[in-house]
Design a protein around this motif. Structure first.
Motif, PDB file in Angstrom:
ATOM      1  N   LEU A  46       0.828  -1.202   0.000  1.00  0.00           N
ATOM      2  CA  LEU A  46       0.000   0.000   0.000  1.00  0.00           C
ATOM      3  C   LEU A  46       0.864   1.254   0.000  1.00  0.00           C
ATOM      4  CD1 LEU A  46      -2.940   1.025   0.146  1.00  0.00           C
ATOM      5  CD2 LEU A  46      -2.720   1.012   2.645  1.00  0.00           C
ATOM      6  N   LEU A  47       1.972   1.221   0.745  1.00  0.00           N
ATOM      7  CA  LEU A  47       2.872   2.368   0.797  1.00  0.00           C
ATOM      8  C   LEU A  47       3.516   2.623  -0.561  1.00  0.00           C
ATOM      9  CD1 LEU A  47       4.277   4.530   2.538  1.00  0.00           C
ATOM     10  CD2 LEU A  47       6.052   2.833   3.048  1.00  0.00           C
ATOM     11  N   ALA A  48       3.882   1.568  -1.270  1.00  0.00           N
ATOM     12  CA  ALA A  48       4.493   1.725  -2.593  1.00  0.00           C
ATOM     13  C   ALA A  48       3.540   2.432  -3.547  1.00  0.00           C
ATOM     14  CB  ALA A  48       4.886   0.358  -3.152  1.00  0.00           C
ATOM     15  N   ALA A  49       2.286   1.995  -3.568  1.00  0.00           N
ATOM     16  CA  ALA A  49       1.293   2.644  -4.432  1.00  0.00           C
ATOM     17  C   ALA A  49       1.030   4.072  -3.968  1.00  0.00           C
ATOM     18  CB  ALA A  49       0.003   1.831  -4.427  1.00  0.00           C
ATOM     19  N   GLY A  50       0.999   4.271  -2.651  1.00  0.00           N
ATOM     20  CA  GLY A  50       0.723   5.615  -2.121  1.00  0.00           C
ATOM     21  C   GLY A  50       1.831   6.602  -2.426  1.00  0.00           C
ATOM     22  N   CYS A  66       3.992   6.511  -4.928  1.00  0.00           N
ATOM     23  CA  CYS A  66       3.953   6.818  -6.362  1.00  0.00           C
ATOM     24  C   CYS A  66       2.776   7.723  -6.696  1.00  0.00           C
ATOM     25  CB  CYS A  66       3.868   5.530  -7.179  1.00  0.00           C
ATOM     26  SG  CYS A  66       5.366   4.531  -7.135  1.00  0.00           S
ATOM     27  N   ALA A  67       1.620   7.468  -6.093  1.00  0.00           N
ATOM     28  CA  ALA A  67       0.442   8.299  -6.341  1.00  0.00           C
ATOM     29  C   ALA A  67       0.692   9.734  -5.898  1.00  0.00           C
ATOM     30  CB  ALA A  67      -0.768   7.720  -5.615  1.00  0.00           C
ATOM     31  N   LEU A  68       1.291   9.898  -4.735  1.00  0.00           N
ATOM     32  CA  LEU A  68       1.566  11.242  -4.219  1.00  0.00           C
ATOM     33  C   LEU A  68       2.538  11.990  -5.122  1.00  0.00           C
ATOM     34  CD1 LEU A  68       1.203  13.295  -1.929  1.00  0.00           C
ATOM     35  CD2 LEU A  68       3.125  12.199  -0.747  1.00  0.00           C
ATOM     36  N   LEU A  69       3.568  11.323  -5.580  1.00  0.00           N
ATOM     37  CA  LEU A  69       4.557  11.960  -6.453  1.00  0.00           C
ATOM     38  C   LEU A  69       3.929  12.374  -7.781  1.00  0.00           C
ATOM     39  CD1 LEU A  69       7.578   9.560  -5.803  1.00  0.00           C
ATOM     40  CD2 LEU A  69       7.395  11.945  -5.071  1.00  0.00           C
ATOM     41  N   ILE A  70       3.083  11.522  -8.318  1.00  0.00           N
ATOM     42  CA  ILE A  70       2.445  11.834  -9.607  1.00  0.00           C
ATOM     43  C   ILE A  70       1.452  12.971  -9.455  1.00  0.00           C
ATOM     44  CG2 ILE A  70       0.885  10.910 -11.383  1.00  0.00           C
ATOM     45  CD1 ILE A  70       2.221   8.173 -10.892  1.00  0.00           C
ATOM     46  N   LEU A  71       0.662  12.946  -8.382  1.00  0.00           N
ATOM     47  CA  LEU A  71      -0.350  13.981  -8.173  1.00  0.00           C
ATOM     48  C   LEU A  71       0.269  15.347  -7.913  1.00  0.00           C
ATOM     49  CD1 LEU A  71      -2.956  12.047  -5.989  1.00  0.00           C
ATOM     50  CD2 LEU A  71      -3.196  12.746  -8.378  1.00  0.00           C
ATOM     51  N   THR A  72       1.460  15.372  -7.343  1.00  0.00           N
ATOM     52  CA  THR A  72       2.118  16.653  -7.064  1.00  0.00           C
ATOM     53  C   THR A  72       2.896  17.180  -8.272  1.00  0.00           C
ATOM     54  OG1 THR A  72       3.970  15.413  -6.085  1.00  0.00           O
ATOM     55  CG2 THR A  72       2.285  16.279  -4.589  1.00  0.00           C
ATOM     56  N   LYS A  90      -2.610   4.870 -18.739  1.00  0.00           N
ATOM     57  CA  LYS A  90      -2.271   3.568 -18.161  1.00  0.00           C
ATOM     58  C   LYS A  90      -1.554   3.706 -16.832  1.00  0.00           C
ATOM     59  CE  LYS A  90      -0.024  -0.826 -19.233  1.00  0.00           C
ATOM     60  NZ  LYS A  90       0.765  -1.591 -20.234  1.00  0.00           N
ATOM     61  N   LEU A  91      -0.672   4.699 -16.704  1.00  0.00           N
ATOM     62  CA  LEU A  91       0.057   4.896 -15.462  1.00  0.00           C
ATOM     63  C   LEU A  91      -0.899   5.223 -14.319  1.00  0.00           C
ATOM     64  CD1 LEU A  91       2.606   5.201 -13.783  1.00  0.00           C
ATOM     65  CD2 LEU A  91       2.819   7.551 -14.649  1.00  0.00           C
ATOM     66  N   ARG A  92      -1.813   6.151 -14.563  1.00  0.00           N
ATOM     67  CA  ARG A  92      -2.762   6.540 -13.514  1.00  0.00           C
ATOM     68  C   ARG A  92      -3.658   5.362 -13.139  1.00  0.00           C
ATOM     69  NH1 ARG A  92      -4.289  11.559 -11.637  1.00  0.00           N
ATOM     70  NH2 ARG A  92      -2.898  12.456 -13.204  1.00  0.00           N
ATOM     71  N   GLN A  93      -4.100   4.605 -14.135  1.00  0.00           N
ATOM     72  CA  GLN A  93      -4.925   3.437 -13.860  1.00  0.00           C
ATOM     73  C   GLN A  93      -4.167   2.408 -13.021  1.00  0.00           C
ATOM     74  OE1 GLN A  93      -6.205   1.904 -17.639  1.00  0.00           O
ATOM     75  NE2 GLN A  93      -7.564   3.622 -18.087  1.00  0.00           N
ATOM     76  N   VAL A 146      -1.649   2.930 -10.942  1.00  0.00           N
ATOM     77  CA  VAL A 146      -1.449   3.415  -9.572  1.00  0.00           C
ATOM     78  C   VAL A 146      -2.729   3.280  -8.758  1.00  0.00           C
ATOM     79  CG1 VAL A 146      -0.965   5.453  -8.177  1.00  0.00           C
ATOM     80  CG2 VAL A 146       0.421   4.981 -10.196  1.00  0.00           C
ATOM     81  N   ILE A 147      -3.854   3.699  -9.351  1.00  0.00           N
ATOM     82  CA  ILE A 147      -5.136   3.617  -8.636  1.00  0.00           C
ATOM     83  C   ILE A 147      -5.482   2.166  -8.328  1.00  0.00           C
ATOM     84  CG2 ILE A 147      -7.620   4.026  -8.813  1.00  0.00           C
ATOM     85  CD1 ILE A 147      -6.976   6.500 -10.495  1.00  0.00           C
TER      86      ILE A 147
END
Length: 493
Positions: free
Chosen positions: A189-193, A195-201, A314-317, A319-320
């Motif tokens: 969960l931390l790995a996905a989180g 990456c998600a945080l880095l992409i969203l910022t 595809k990247l966003r999908q 990660v989600i």
């Protein structure tokens, strides 16, 4: 040191029974008191769990990084992607075997520090990967780096398990072991989180994957000193590299060559392992069968991802969906933590294999109908994760750490875990062929059969690992005479 109070025993007095419990040839009452006095502090438990969760993070994060690199280098041949994905598994298998044996010979805390240094070094090296214009350089570099990361991660399997098991009181052993193995769910969960945080910022993608690779170094740096302060468990005072102390036939052990000394030590270890070959068949076999069948979940994942119709590229999908499947796995882990000691690890493994067998059988027989019912499909998908984590994904780890004598516990754990990873490799390669020739329902059918075999193996071989301190004392007392006779027999011969 901070973690545990454990009465060390000298080599000459040590003996072990088939449940892997040490006795120091004192009275049963004295041994019972020793068992009851074991205590693993919460801080030490969190240090061990953080290390194991970091390992899971490193393995899982590659799923997202691979999407980034593939988008940047779309023309890279497919076998490069396969190499970078699987090299870490080969490293894990080798690390499990090597560090399992090294831990029993040189001490677990020492080896725990070695694996930590390996993971820290190659995490930084992965983040600093040269890229090149074609992408070949970065893929080859990461393939090598992740192989060495696998060595460290593989070593953490037997080390984290045996350190936790050796220093936990019987009434908290199942809970403590479950907390350590369940940390892999939070690592995913931390790995996905991250990456998600880095992409969203809005961080540039090149820095997203480099930062994601570097993040484990931060976790390791924060727990390095507490890991160093973990108390050494009993085998460090029992098993050393000094052959002169080994109860082996040769009276001239101090004068024999280093090769002969190594041979004698290896033969002694093999002799000890052979006494527990049936138990090893149960632990390695269950882990092997489960990890082959667990690949069926990846087929579930592809179908569920299509049903969810996630928005974005595809990247966003990816990660989600990674966040979703990581969260789906948590309830099973939590149930394992709370019920391991009361329900029993063996019973949980039986239940898990049985339910996985049923779910995959339903998927095999009614696949075409279920794909038309997304709700039912997702429920079954969640059930496989729940009963894997509240089942053999957790119990193969916890049971294996409990069943073997302490002087070969890490070695046998490493062998069993290596068979599990070997099963994962076989599943990934075998099921792709079955899927392309026979279809997905056939894969689900095979997964159901493998779970049925794992269920039978658990029922027939795996022991209940919940004996009371009194029961353990009786077992050890009964084994002392057998062990003494065996040693005397060697000396006479």
């Amino acid at each position: 040191r901070m973690s545990a109070t454990y009465t060390e025993v000298s080599r000459g007095d040590a003996s072990s029974d088939d449940d892997g419990i040490y006795d120091n040839n004192t009275s049963s009452r004295s041994y019972e008191q020793e068992v009851e006095n074991r205590s693993l502090s919460l801080g030490s438990l969190l240090v061990i769990a953080t290390g194991f969760g970091t390992d899971a993070y490193i393995i899982f994060v590659m799923n997202i990084v691979l999407v980034i690199l593939t988008d940047e280098f779309p023309d890279i041949p497919g076998f490069y992607r396969e190499f970078v994905s699987t090299s870490i598994i080969f490293g894990v298998i080798l690390g499990q075997v090597i560090f399992g044996q090294a831990a029993d010979k040189f001490g677990r805390t020492k080896m725990f520090m070695v694996t930590m240094c390996i993971i820290a070094l190659f995490s930084v090296a992965s983040a600093a990967s040269p890229k090149g214009d074609s992408g070949v350089t970065v893929f080859v570099w990461l393939t090598v780096m992740r192989f060495f990361l696998g060595l460290g991660i593989g070593g953490d399997y037997p080390l984290s398990a045996t350190i936790t098991a050796a220093n936990s009181s019987p009434e908290k052993l199942g809970r403590n072991m479950a907390i350590v193995i369940c940390s892999q769910g939070f690592g995913n969960l931390l790995a996905a989180g991250v990456c998600a945080l880095l992409i969203l910022t809005g961080v540039p993608l090149d820095w997203v994957w480099r930062t994601a690779f570097l993040f484990p170094f931060v976790l390791i740096a924060g727990t390095a000193y507490p890991r160093y302060m973990l108390a050494e468990s009993a085998p460090d005072s029992i098993v050393t590299s000094d052959v002169s102390d080994v109860p082996f036939p040769s009276p001239n052990a101090r004068r024999i060559s280093s090769f002969v000394a190594w041979r004698d030590s290896a033969l002694l270890t093999l002799s000890k392992i052979s006494k527990h070959k049936t138990t090893l068949l149960g632990t390695a076999g269950a882990w092997f069968l489960f990890d082959i069948g667990f690949y069926g979940n990846s087929l579930f994942s592809a179908s569920v991802m299509q049903m969810l119709n996630l928005e974005g590229d595809k990247l966003r999908q990816t990660v989600i969906f990674s966040l979703i499947i990581s969260a789906i796995g948590l309830p099973g882990y939590i149930a394992a933590i709370f019920l391991s000691d009361t329900m029993g690890r063996r019973n949980i493994q039986i239940l898990g294999f049985a339910m996985i067998m049923i779910v995959f059988a339903i998927m095999a027989l009614a696949y075409n109908e279920l794909v038309l019912s997304p709700t039912a499909f997702v429920i079954l998908y969640g059930a496989t994760f729940f009963f894997s984590n509240f089942g053999p994904n957790v119990t193969t780890y916890t049971i294996t750490a409990e069943l073997f004598p302490q002087d070969i516990a890490a070695t046998c754990f490493g062998i069993s875990a290596a068979f599990g990873k070997l099963g994962a490799l076989i599943g990934a390669s075998l099921f792709d062929v079955v899927k392309s020739h026979l279809g997905i329902p056939s894969v689900f059918g095979i997964c159901s059969v493998l779970s049925a075999i794992g269920l039978i193996l658990t029922i027939l071989i795996t022991k209940d690992t919940r004996p009371s301190a009194k029961d353990r004392t009786v077992s050890v007392s009964m084994s002392e005479e057998s062990d003494s006779q065996d040693i005397n027999h060697h000396n006479i011969n």
